[in-house]
Motif scaffolding. Structure first.
Motif, PDB file in Angstrom:
ATOM      1  N   PHE A 141     -42.531  72.187 -42.810  1.00 32.01           N
ATOM      2  CA  PHE A 141     -42.500  72.441 -42.077  1.00 32.01           C
ATOM      3  C   PHE A 141     -41.702  72.392 -40.775  1.00 32.01           C
ATOM      4  O   PHE A 141     -40.436  73.306 -40.728  1.00 32.01           O
ATOM      5  CB  PHE A 141     -44.120  73.472 -41.503  1.00 32.01           C
ATOM      6  N   GLY A 142     -41.302  71.439 -40.768  1.00 30.35           N
ATOM      7  CA  GLY A 142     -40.948  70.861 -39.202  1.00 30.35           C
ATOM      8  C   GLY A 142     -39.778  71.152 -40.279  1.00 30.35           C
ATOM      9  O   GLY A 142     -38.676  70.741 -39.231  1.00 30.35           O
ATOM     10  N   LYS A 143     -39.177  70.425 -40.898  1.00 33.42           N
ATOM     11  CA  LYS A 143     -37.932  69.709 -41.192  1.00 33.42           C
ATOM     12  C   LYS A 143     -36.792  71.713 -41.602  1.00 33.42           C
ATOM     13  O   LYS A 143     -35.621  71.680 -41.711  1.00 33.42           O
ATOM     14  CB  LYS A 143     -37.525  69.658 -42.817  1.00 33.42           C
ATOM     15  N   ALA A 144     -37.956  72.612 -41.947  1.00 35.83           N
ATOM     16  CA  ALA A 144     -37.121  73.670 -42.578  1.00 35.83           C
ATOM     17  C   ALA A 144     -36.856  74.385 -41.723  1.00 35.83           C
ATOM     18  O   ALA A 144     -36.618  75.836 -41.781  1.00 35.83           O
ATOM     19  CB  ALA A 144     -38.005  74.157 -43.961  1.00 35.83           C
ATOM     20  N   LEU A 145     -37.590  74.417 -39.935  1.00 34.79           N
ATOM     21  CA  LEU A 145     -37.908  75.328 -39.175  1.00 34.79           C
ATOM     22  C   LEU A 145     -38.975  76.644 -38.800  1.00 34.79           C
ATOM     23  O   LEU A 145     -38.158  77.289 -39.256  1.00 34.79           O
ATOM     24  CB  LEU A 145     -36.833  75.227 -38.167  1.00 34.79           C
ATOM     25  N   ALA A 146     -39.942  76.351 -40.703  1.00 37.82           N
ATOM     26  CA  ALA A 146     -40.621  77.614 -40.614  1.00 37.82           C
ATOM     27  C   ALA A 146     -41.556  78.339 -39.502  1.00 37.82           C
ATOM     28  O   ALA A 146     -42.140  77.487 -38.858  1.00 37.82           O
ATOM     29  CB  ALA A 146     -42.171  77.521 -41.679  1.00 37.82           C
ATOM     30  N   LEU A 147     -40.759  79.764 -39.856  1.00 38.29           N
ATOM     31  CA  LEU A 147     -41.605  80.382 -38.424  1.00 38.29           C
ATOM     32  C   LEU A 147     -43.190  80.981 -38.779  1.00 38.29           C
ATOM     33  O   LEU A 147     -43.254  81.728 -37.689  1.00 38.29           O
ATOM     34  CB  LEU A 147     -40.378  80.969 -38.440  1.00 38.29           C
ATOM     35  N   GLU A 148     -43.766  80.641 -39.542  1.00 38.50           N
ATOM     36  CA  GLU A 148     -44.213  81.650 -39.809  1.00 38.50           C
ATOM     37  C   GLU A 148     -45.511  80.599 -39.277  1.00 38.50           C
ATOM     38  O   GLU A 148     -45.714  79.386 -38.761  1.00 38.50           O
ATOM     39  CB  GLU A 148     -44.833  80.931 -41.834  1.00 38.50           C
ATOM     40  N   PRO A 149     -46.937  81.681 -38.837  1.00 33.20           N
ATOM     41  CA  PRO A 149     -47.801  81.008 -37.417  1.00 33.20           C
ATOM     42  C   PRO A 149     -48.580  80.030 -38.745  1.00 33.20           C
ATOM     43  O   PRO A 149     -50.524  80.513 -38.291  1.00 33.20           O
ATOM     44  CB  PRO A 149     -48.426  81.814 -37.202  1.00 33.20           C
ATOM     45  N   TYR A 150     -48.251  79.043 -38.911  1.00 31.42           N
ATOM     46  CA  TYR A 150     -49.373  78.141 -39.676  1.00 31.42           C
ATOM     47  C   TYR A 150     -50.458  77.317 -38.766  1.00 31.42           C
ATOM     48  O   TYR A 150     -51.425  77.621 -38.671  1.00 31.42           O
ATOM     49  CB  TYR A 150     -48.792  77.311 -40.567  1.00 31.42           C
ATOM     50  N   LEU A 151     -49.601  77.163 -38.111  1.00 36.36           N
ATOM     51  CA  LEU A 151     -50.146  75.895 -36.951  1.00 36.36           C
ATOM     52  C   LEU A 151     -50.839  76.933 -35.945  1.00 36.36           C
ATOM     53  O   LEU A 151     -52.613  76.412 -35.900  1.00 36.36           O
ATOM     54  CB  LEU A 151     -49.050  75.559 -36.093  1.00 36.36           C
ATOM     55  N   GLU A 152     -50.454  78.199 -35.900  1.00 35.88           N
ATOM     56  CA  GLU A 152     -51.582  79.115 -34.688  1.00 35.88           C
ATOM     57  C   GLU A 152     -53.121  79.226 -35.260  1.00 35.88           C
ATOM     58  O   GLU A 152     -53.857  79.134 -35.405  1.00 35.88           O
ATOM     59  CB  GLU A 152     -50.725  80.252 -34.372  1.00 35.88           C
ATOM     60  N   THR A 153     -52.660  79.908 -37.104  1.00 34.67           N
ATOM     61  CA  THR A 153     -53.654  80.591 -38.152  1.00 34.67           C
ATOM     62  C   THR A 153     -54.232  79.116 -38.529  1.00 34.67           C
ATOM     63  O   THR A 153     -56.267  79.321 -38.047  1.00 34.67           O
ATOM     64  CB  THR A 153     -53.031  81.494 -38.551  1.00 34.67           C
ATOM     65  N   VAL A 154     -54.191  78.894 -38.708  1.00 29.09           N
ATOM     66  CA  VAL A 154     -54.575  78.027 -40.066  1.00 29.09           C
ATOM     67  C   VAL A 154     -55.574  76.402 -39.494  1.00 29.09           C
ATOM     68  O   VAL A 154     -56.303  76.397 -39.072  1.00 29.09           O
ATOM     69  CB  VAL A 154     -53.930  77.287 -40.997  1.00 29.09           C
TER      70      VAL A 154
END
Lengths: 381, 396
Positions: free
Chosen positions: A78-91
């Protein structure tokens, strides 16, 4: 010690990497950012189908039985792609709060919905005055029979404007900075008395300032002991920092890869600028900074499950220091060595730099954690 | 992926730690902890203790005294020996010429030299650098010419560490002045007592005598003084320098020095209280610890990823750069801990019983700081390492 990924872990990495490659080029990301929630709702569904949203939860709770290593693998991609979804927050973050504080019944309900992609959560923890002090909680939770009533204001709640549910830290007893007396309360994002003001962040995400006025929380939505939520909060934040380290390493490795590619193609004075020793040596220093950060990502990951809170806190602080310093160096140098192009909004490197800068600022920057570590004693037993 | 050390690794670490604690003579340990120079006899004594245990050359082939440990165990061993303040193995013998001899030498050379390296009966030094050949080692000018049944070596070597103790020296000398500069070099084993070998001390900025110039004035050595093939010395030197970089991170040494920093910071009082009460100092100490923990993990990653083809892993350049910077940082911390009493100079060569001015633990801090500027210069300067990373890792 064994740094080799298992077959399943390798498959997880390949799957996430492929999805990011196919669905997350930088131009597409700009479109995701413009969606109402500030990220891609349809990708969130795909994460659920790939099993990412249930990865770090126990199978008996409705998850897939992974752990910190699986989280690390996902977050790095996710870091490489700069993914925006709230994976860190939710999961990762709310997931850890649920794992460490919630009852079996609550876990079965919440984790099932998270894993299926039906519930996104944010942790409403910081407050305008709290800084990075997890015990500084001014929002109050007043007992009303079996239920509680929340009042007060939270700030900088990442993705708090779109989250279906909020886990709110609130004070049941004690003074504003007491570690004791803080509980965790699950609140529907649309509940009466909750007002949310969403806004964009420096790193192209969204956050919210949220106020609570007479918000009623029924007993089944109290997570763990309402007087003693601190251990679960501290542990969840430690696990989140470990995951953030992996995201940062992903972003740093992408910034370095882009920089090296640029050094090999950009020509000035009739030669590629990568032939200049001043730039070669700086790029080599970026390699050193990245490898040191990657090592501390592993250290944080192996320490995330440590039960001894003091040892865990030391390890996590140490990782946050290294990540913050490496991220600053690599982010700044990636911009510098690209030159003008990196100053433009349309080019990815500047956004990697901005995300890395905000990662350092999250949960206490390198200077704060180096002071904490200094006060806690040696890393070497 | 399993990021926890295995039971076996933990047990081995405890075994080595207990052995070092029980077996290292107190007088040697005290000198080491204090940062004072060890005598030749200290090295010999400790090497004999290790040799008796079968641990003096752990990484060598078993038939020549090695232990058969894998790279992880070797690294744990080194870490514990260093952390326990035991003398370092004399690398010139056990890590440099020893492996060259057992890999490229004749059977006679193996039998003659290897057992005497393993128990430090022979002390070796390294004849590589010259006044005009530092980072650009291949431009060396020391020559060897064939004369009947001898080689005759002429030239000058420099920065020869502990040549004053050495029985033997391994020498790179040019045997063919034609062609590419790397292709005309041979690798010689020379007895320091051979007529024409002269050692002249170089005093370093700390005041100590660690390095020397070695002069070769028509030094006549037998034909079997050459290792492997004539004109292939550069290949052996590259092989040797790869080994030199193993263990170059010196994590255990830095851990031991940070132990010392903590010990002294608790008792060194100047200004308002013990140095350890200063939060700014504690933060600086924590910064170095973070770097060192990261380096330790990086080293483990490199070890667990050792290349099967035996070629040097360019990641060892990362270990060299960071390891050397951290070693220097630990010496800086010690200076700060000592405070104003870094000032008095004790002549390390002076024979005197006069007590030092200031606390007895203060004296070595500044000389060690000055001396440790060497670590970013030797073993391929850190600039050379950055060049290796740029080329071998980044492809620039």
């Amino acid at each position: 010690m064994d740094f080799e990924l298992s077959g399943e872990q390798q498959m997880l990495r390949d799957n996430v990497a492929r999805l990011m490659k196919e669905r997350y080029d930088f131009e597409t990301r700009k479109a995701y950012q413009k969606e109402p929630a500030g990220f891609s709702d349809s990708l969130w569904r795909e994460y659920a189908e790939l099993g990412l949203l249930g990865a770090p939860f126990a199978e008996e709770d409705g998850g897939y039985g992974g752990g910190a290593v699986e989280t690390m693998i996902v977050m790095e991609e996710f870091g490489k792609a700069l993914a925006l979804e709230p994976y860190l927050e939710t999961v990762v973050l709310c997931g850890a709060l649920i794992r460490h504080a919630a009852s079996a019944e609550q876990r079965a309900d919440l984790i099932g919905r998270i894993a299926a992609g039906d519930l996104r959560l944010s942790f409403a923890q910081m407050e305008p005055q709290s800084g990075y002090d997890l015990s500084d909680v001014g929002v109050t939770a007043r007992r009303d029979g079996d239920a509680f009533v929340l009042d007060g204001a939270k700030g900088l709640v990442i993705n708090g404007d779109s989250a279906g549910g909020l886990i709110v830290s609130a004070r049941v007893a004690g003074g504003r900075r007491d570690r004791k007396g803080v509980g965790l309360f699950l609140v529907d994002g649309e509940a009466p008395g909750v007002s949310r003001r969403g806004y964009p962040t420096q790193d192209a995400r969204r956050a919210a300032e949220i106020s609570f006025a007479n918000v009623r929380v029924e007993p089944q939505n109290v997570l763990g002991s309402p007087e003693d939520g601190a251990p679960a909060i501290e542990r969840a934040v430690d696990e989140t920092i470990a995951a953030l380290s992996a995201e940062a390493v992903g972003a740093m490795s992408e910034a370095l890869a882009m920089t090296v590619e640029y050094l090999k193609t950009r020509k000035q004075f009739g030669v590629t600028i990568g032939s200049f020793q001043a730039l070669q040596h700086r790029a080599s220093d970026m390699v050193v900074a990245l490898e040191q950060a990657r090592s501390m990502m592993f250290f944080a990951t192996m320490s995330a499950g440590e039960d001894d809170a003091d040892e865990r806190a030391k390890a996590i602080s140490a990782a946050k220091v290294q990540i913050g310093r490496s991220a600053k160096f690599i982010g700044e140098q990636a911009v510098q060595m690209h030159g003008g192009i990196a100053m433009t909004y349309e080019y990815k490197v500047g956004h990697l730099f901005k995300r890395l800068t905000m990662i350092d600022a999250a949960y206490g920057d390198a200077d704060l954690h180096v002071r904490r570590l200094g006060d806690r004693g040696s890393l070497f037993v | 992926m399993d990021l926890q050390p295995s039971e076996d690794e933990l047990a081995f670490r405890n075994e080595v730690r207990a052995f070092v604690r029980a077996s290292l003579p107190a007088s040697i340990r005290e000198k080491s902890v204090a940062g004072r120079r060890l005598a030749k006899d200290d090295y010999v004594r400790w090497t004999r203790i290790l040799a008796e245990k079968g641990w003096s050359v752990p990484h060598w082939p078993v038939e020549w005294g090695g232990t058969g440990w894998g790279p992880v165990k070797q690294s744990i061993f080194l870490d514990e020996v260093q952390r326990g303040n035991a003398p370092e193995a004399i690398a010139f013998g056990v890590s440099m010429v020893g492996p060259v001899i057992y890999t490229f030498g004749s059977q006679a050379q193996k039998e003659r030299f290897l057992p005497r390296i393993a128990d430090l009966s022979d002390w070796w030094c390294q004849g590589f650098s010259e006044p005009g050949a530092g980072s650009d080692l291949a431009s060396l000018r020391t020559s060897a010419r064939r004369d009947g049944d001898s080689w005759v070596i002429s030239g000058q070597k420099t920065w020869t560490t502990m040549a004053q103790y050495a029985d033997w020296i391994f020498v790179l000398a040019r045997t063919n002045p034609q062609g590419k500069k790397q292709e005309g070099i041979s690798f010689f084993l020379v007895d320091m007592k051979t007529p024409g070998v002269t050692v002249r001390p170089i005093q370093t900025i700390d005041g100590g005598h660690e390095v020397n110039e070695v002069f070769f004035d028509d030094v006549r050595v037998p034909l079997d003084a050459i290792v492997g093939e004539e004109n292939k010395g550069w290949d052996y030197a590259k092989f040797l320098l790869t080994n030199e970089r193993n263990g170059i991170a010196r994590v255990g040494i830095s851990k031991a020095r940070l132990d010392r920093v903590r010990e002294l910071a608790a008792i060194s009082v100047y200004g308002s209280g013990p140095k350890m009460d200063d939060p700014f100092f504690r933060a600086k100490l924590a910064s170095v610890e973070v770097e060192l923990k990261a380096l330790e993990m990086t080293q483990m990653r490199v070890i667990s990823n050792l290349r099967k083809d035996g070629r040097p892993d360019p990641a060892s350049s990362v270990l060299k750069i960071k390891g050397s910077e951290i070693q220097q940082a630990t010496t800086e911390l010690l200076m700060e801990v000592v405070g104003p009493y870094v000032l008095p100079y004790e002549d390390p060569e002076a024979l005197t019983n006069e007590p030092p001015a200031g606390p007895d633990w203060a004296g070595p801090a500044a000389p060690n700081y000055f001396n440790y500027r060497k670590v970013t210069i030797y073993g391929g300067s850190n600039e050379i390492q950055r060049g290796i990373i740029a080329k071998a890792i980044l492809g620039l």
